[in-house]
Design a protein around this motif. Structure first.
Motif, PDB file in Angstrom:
ATOM      1  N   SER A  45      52.311  96.373 -10.722  1.00 40.52           N
ATOM      2  CA  SER A  45      51.057  96.611 -11.443  1.00 40.52           C
ATOM      3  C   SER A  45      50.766  95.484 -12.426  1.00 40.52           C
ATOM      4  N   CYS A  46      51.785  95.058 -13.132  1.00 39.19           N
ATOM      5  CA  CYS A  46      51.647  93.968 -14.093  1.00 39.19           C
ATOM      6  C   CYS A  46      51.209  92.683 -13.377  1.00 39.19           C
ATOM      7  N   ILE A  47      51.850  92.372 -12.266  1.00 41.57           N
ATOM      8  CA  ILE A  47      51.516  91.153 -11.517  1.00 41.57           C
ATOM      9  C   ILE A  47      50.073  91.217 -11.033  1.00 41.57           C
ATOM     10  N   LYS A  48      49.674  92.368 -10.540  1.00 42.07           N
ATOM     11  CA  LYS A  48      48.285  92.529 -10.082  1.00 42.07           C
ATOM     12  C   LYS A  48      47.312  92.281 -11.236  1.00 42.07           C
ATOM     13  N   ASP A  49      47.591  92.880 -12.390  1.00 43.77           N
ATOM     14  CA  ASP A  49      46.726  92.700 -13.564  1.00 43.77           C
ATOM     15  C   ASP A  49      46.694  91.244 -14.018  1.00 43.77           C
ATOM     16  N   GLU A  50      47.849  90.604 -14.042  1.00 38.92           N
ATOM     17  CA  GLU A  50      47.909  89.208 -14.483  1.00 38.92           C
ATOM     18  C   GLU A  50      47.210  88.273 -13.500  1.00 38.92           C
ATOM     19  N   ASN A  51      47.329  88.555 -12.222  1.00 39.17           N
ATOM     20  CA  ASN A  51      46.652  87.724 -11.223  1.00 39.17           C
ATOM     21  C   ASN A  51      45.143  87.857 -11.297  1.00 39.17           C
ATOM     22  N   ALA A  52      44.647  88.938 -11.890  1.00 41.91           N
ATOM     23  CA  ALA A  52      43.207  89.143 -12.037  1.00 41.91           C
ATOM     24  C   ALA A  52      42.610  88.332 -13.192  1.00 41.91           C
ATOM     25  N   ARG A  53      43.456  87.756 -14.022  1.00 43.18           N
ATOM     26  CA  ARG A  53      42.959  86.930 -15.137  1.00 43.18           C
ATOM     27  C   ARG A  53      42.276  85.682 -14.594  1.00 43.18           C
ATOM     28  N   VAL A  64      51.859  78.531 -22.988  1.00 44.63           N
ATOM     29  CA  VAL A  64      52.484  79.160 -24.146  1.00 44.63           C
ATOM     30  C   VAL A  64      53.893  79.656 -23.809  1.00 44.63           C
ATOM     31  N   PHE A  65      54.058  80.209 -22.608  1.00 47.87           N
ATOM     32  CA  PHE A  65      55.312  80.862 -22.257  1.00 47.87           C
ATOM     33  C   PHE A  65      56.223  80.022 -21.371  1.00 47.87           C
ATOM     34  N   ASN A  66      55.956  78.701 -21.283  1.00 49.35           N
ATOM     35  CA  ASN A  66      56.824  77.801 -20.502  1.00 49.35           C
ATOM     36  C   ASN A  66      56.995  78.274 -19.066  1.00 49.35           C
ATOM     37  N   ILE A  67      55.905  78.559 -18.405  1.00 51.62           N
ATOM     38  CA  ILE A  67      55.945  79.069 -17.038  1.00 51.62           C
ATOM     39  C   ILE A  67      55.135  78.136 -16.146  1.00 51.62           C
ATOM     40  N   ASP A  68      55.657  77.856 -14.960  1.00 53.72           N
ATOM     41  CA  ASP A  68      54.904  77.104 -13.966  1.00 53.72           C
ATOM     42  C   ASP A  68      53.659  77.931 -13.632  1.00 53.72           C
ATOM     43  N   PRO A  69      52.471  77.349 -13.760  1.00 53.35           N
ATOM     44  CA  PRO A  69      51.249  78.130 -13.510  1.00 53.35           C
ATOM     45  C   PRO A  69      51.215  78.805 -12.135  1.00 53.35           C
ATOM     46  N   LYS A  70      51.865  78.221 -11.146  1.00 53.28           N
ATOM     47  CA  LYS A  70      51.883  78.831  -9.806  1.00 53.28           C
ATOM     48  C   LYS A  70      52.677  80.133  -9.794  1.00 53.28           C
ATOM     49  N   TYR A  72      53.106  82.026 -12.636  1.00 53.28           N
ATOM     50  CA  TYR A  72      52.845  82.648 -13.929  1.00 53.28           C
ATOM     51  C   TYR A  72      52.991  84.179 -13.910  1.00 53.28           C
ATOM     52  N   ALA A  73      52.251  84.863 -13.046  1.00 53.80           N
ATOM     53  CA  ALA A  73      52.207  86.336 -13.097  1.00 53.80           C
ATOM     54  C   ALA A  73      53.587  86.956 -12.905  1.00 53.80           C
ATOM     55  N   ALA A  74      54.290  86.545 -11.878  1.00 50.79           N
ATOM     56  CA  ALA A  74      55.605  87.144 -11.597  1.00 50.79           C
ATOM     57  C   ALA A  74      56.602  86.852 -12.706  1.00 50.79           C
ATOM     58  N   THR A  75      56.618  85.622 -13.196  1.00 52.19           N
ATOM     59  CA  THR A  75      57.577  85.255 -14.240  1.00 52.19           C
ATOM     60  C   THR A  75      57.263  85.965 -15.555  1.00 52.19           C
ATOM     61  N   PHE A  76      55.995  85.956 -15.941  1.00 49.56           N
ATOM     62  CA  PHE A  76      55.586  86.612 -17.179  1.00 49.56           C
ATOM     63  C   PHE A  76      55.940  88.095 -17.130  1.00 49.56           C
ATOM     64  N   CYS A  77      55.590  88.762 -16.040  1.00 48.95           N
ATOM     65  CA  CYS A  77      55.838  90.206 -15.934  1.00 48.95           C
ATOM     66  C   CYS A  77      57.332  90.516 -15.929  1.00 48.95           C
ATOM     67  N   LYS A  78      58.104  89.696 -15.248  1.00 44.70           N
ATOM     68  CA  LYS A  78      59.555  89.898 -15.225  1.00 44.70           C
ATOM     69  C   LYS A  78      60.132  89.798 -16.635  1.00 44.70           C
ATOM     70  N   ARG A  79      59.730  88.774 -17.369  1.00 41.42           N
ATOM     71  CA  ARG A  79      60.234  88.601 -18.740  1.00 41.42           C
ATOM     72  C   ARG A  79      59.795  89.752 -19.632  1.00 41.42           C
ATOM     73  N   LEU A  80      58.531  90.149 -19.507  1.00 43.74           N
ATOM     74  CA  LEU A  80      57.997  91.217 -20.341  1.00 43.74           C
ATOM     75  C   LEU A  80      58.697  92.542 -20.064  1.00 43.74           C
ATOM     76  N   ILE A  81      58.779  92.923 -18.812  1.00 43.15           N
ATOM     77  CA  ILE A  81      59.337  94.221 -18.456  1.00 43.15           C
ATOM     78  C   ILE A  81      60.843  94.259 -18.695  1.00 43.15           C
ATOM     79  N   ASN A  82      61.535  93.186 -18.350  1.00 42.05           N
ATOM     80  CA  ASN A  82      62.975  93.143 -18.639  1.00 42.05           C
ATOM     81  C   ASN A  82      63.228  93.123 -20.142  1.00 42.05           C
ATOM     82  N   GLY A  83      62.385  92.437 -20.890  1.00 41.21           N
ATOM     83  CA  GLY A  83      62.519  92.411 -22.348  1.00 41.21           C
ATOM     84  C   GLY A  83      62.329  93.781 -22.955  1.00 41.21           C
ATOM     85  N   MET A  84      61.383  94.506 -22.423  1.00 37.73           N
ATOM     86  CA  MET A  84      61.144  95.869 -22.900  1.00 37.73           C
ATOM     87  C   MET A  84      62.316  96.778 -22.526  1.00 37.73           C
TER      88      MET A  84
END
Length: 114
Positions: A45-53, A64-70, A72-84
């Motif tokens: 769900s997070c990846i879907k939402d992020e890909n819609a940006r 900002v988050f040191n992520i390869d733009p290609k 971005y969605a999967a890496t950002f969501c993984k970090r966010l959800i695992n961090g939580m």
């Protein structure tokens, strides 16, 4: 501008469109930590939402988050959800997103993969 965009993006993901109580947040953390199926569903769900940006927003967030733009969605969501799930992103970090003056450096570090 980038900081504001990043924090707004994070807060939308963490909160959905509502504000969670501490109990709701902790319940979500425990559930994510203990349920691989829910974690996968939340990740998708997070990846879907992020890909819609917009491409611009994704590029700014990736920078900002040191992520390869290609990736971005999967890496950002993984970090966010695992961090939580691991409590590296605490309820107080979540609450601080509503404050323009709060120190969000810990949250930024987690989302940068540090």
């Amino acid at each position: 501008m980038i900081r504001l965009a990043a924090l707004l993006g994070i807060s939308v993901i963490l909160a959905g469109c509502t504000t969670m109580s501490q109990g709701e947040y902790k319940t979500a953390q425990t559930t994510l930590a203990g349920s691989p199926a829910l974690k996968r569903e939340t990740m998708n769900s997070c990846i879907k939402d992020e890909n819609a940006r917009s491409a611009k927003d994704k590029a700014e967030m990736a920078a900002v988050f040191n992520i390869d733009p290609k990736n971005y969605a999967a890496t950002f969501c993984k970090r966010l959800i695992n961090g939580m799930a691991s409590n590296r992103i605490t309820y107080q970090d979540y609450v601080n997103l509503d404050s323009r003056t709060a120190d969000n450096s810990k949250l930024i570090r987690v989302l940068q993969g540090r």
